[in-house]
Design an enzyme around this catalytic site. Sequence first.
Site, short mmCIF file in Angstrom:
data_model
loop_
_atom_site.label_atom_id
_atom_site.label_comp_id
_atom_site.label_asym_id
_atom_site.label_seq_id
_atom_site.Cartn_x
_atom_site.Cartn_y
_atom_site.Cartn_z
N GLU A 68 0.83 -1.21 0.00
CA GLU A 68 0.00 0.00 0.00
C GLU A 68 0.86 1.26 0.00
O GLU A 68 0.53 2.27 -0.63
CB GLU A 68 -0.92 0.02 1.22
CG GLU A 68 -1.90 -1.15 1.28
CD GLU A 68 -1.37 -2.27 2.16
OE1 GLU A 68 -0.20 -2.67 1.95
OE2 GLU A 68 -2.11 -2.77 3.01
N LEU A 321 15.64 -6.80 1.99
CA LEU A 321 14.47 -5.96 1.76
C LEU A 321 14.72 -5.00 0.61
O LEU A 321 15.83 -4.49 0.43
CB LEU A 321 14.16 -5.12 3.02
CG LEU A 321 13.37 -5.80 4.14
CD1 LEU A 321 13.38 -4.92 5.38
CD2 LEU A 321 11.95 -6.08 3.70
N GLU A 323 14.76 -5.30 -2.72
CA GLU A 323 15.51 -5.65 -3.93
C GLU A 323 14.70 -6.47 -4.93
O GLU A 323 15.23 -6.85 -5.98
CB GLU A 323 16.79 -6.39 -3.57
CG GLU A 323 17.80 -5.55 -2.82
CD GLU A 323 19.16 -6.19 -2.75
OE1 GLU A 323 20.16 -5.53 -3.11
OE2 GLU A 323 19.24 -7.37 -2.34
#
Length: 442
Positions: A68, A321, A323
């Site tokens: 989101e 995180l 990538e």
Amino acid sequence: MATGPGEILYRIYRVMTFCLSPLLHLNLRWRKRRGLEHPIRWGERLGRPSLPRPPGPLVWFHAVSLGEGLAAIPVIKCCLERMPDVNVLMTTTTTSAFEVIKNLLPSDVIYQFSPLDIPHVIEAFLCYWSPTAIILMESELWPNLVMCAAKNGIALALLNARMSRKSYQKWSLPGIHPLTSLLMSKFVLIVPLSTTQGINFQLLQASPFVISFCGDLKYAVDNFDTVERDHRVLDALKVQLAERKMWLAASIHRGEDKVMIEVHKELQKIYPDILTIIVPRHPQYGQEISLGLQKEHLTVAVRSRNDSIMTETNIYVVDTLGELRMFYSLTPIAVVGGSFVPGSAGHNITEAAAAGCAVLTGPYIGHFSNMANQMQHLNPFSVRQVSSDGLVEALKVLLGDDSVLEAHRVAARQAHQALSHGIIDNLWHLLAMNIFDKTRGK
């Protein structure tokens, strides 16, 4: 003035959250100890700001997690470009979202963790930041936040609005529905994810006059520039991956790794040098996956250890995180996980499509089924849903024929381009007409 059932339910909720606040504080500290909250900035969850509020009008964007939050970034950039005099505050809930999004937001955006939905916490947060508008993403319906914002005359919008079947059933319960109706009445703009979701919100008593459509914002995630890549790392990976047959298993949840290992073994019978890249949904799960792979006598390289991909490497575990998008750009085939175990709800397939991957996903994709249907309607080759049992054959088809693989890659990219076109501009007009033009003087 008579008090309706919605107001009575809200008062009960408000008293309950106030009375439970000591326990919620303790839970927050427990989560911090477990590494589930930021070790330094966890106090922001209690409405304690860590940054000064700049002068001038301020718009608050809130998203719970990474998906989101990424969808909100193009909207935020558009707002900054068209309203340079307005400050933007962005909040998210999860630490994983924080670690990625902090590197993607414009430098002048204020980034904080979201406050807990406790009356005095929300009141302190709104008093300090004093936003003129609050833009919530997807399904963030927090009664204290919504009611306190409305009481203070703050415009509320819900973008990419959606509810899972379970959430819809909960908000529709006879004992809850009056509160739901009250909350819906406080929004000046609701932009549902799909027509079906729009109908659901109307059934929850949202006024049809506040509901408008612009398309799924997750199509627009690729419409913003990511942070400057470390070109040396990217080039090194390209060299290591050169000439290898490979495929990517993205956003893999616990239990799905076993499916991917079995698929790898079957493919290895045909392509002995096949490389499978596994990106777990939660990086901390990477160590568990790599240990399991070693027990299967497979040669494993792990991203967090800076292992190189050697000729003999069978599986590369990307337990980092932020990538995933880079690896989508490096691999021709993406299998998007969170979709192969019953009860799963899928993940965003358009990031892989935007990168030009041939896209496969499982049968359990929740609200992402609308996205898959739209893409398939434009071109059946753009995304393919397969079961765990059918995944090996689907990959064999793509790996065994370059022309078929290229057709799927082109179809995915073209479907994404068609569906993402104009979404942010359309949404900007909705926000300007319903919120920004009316709040400029505040």
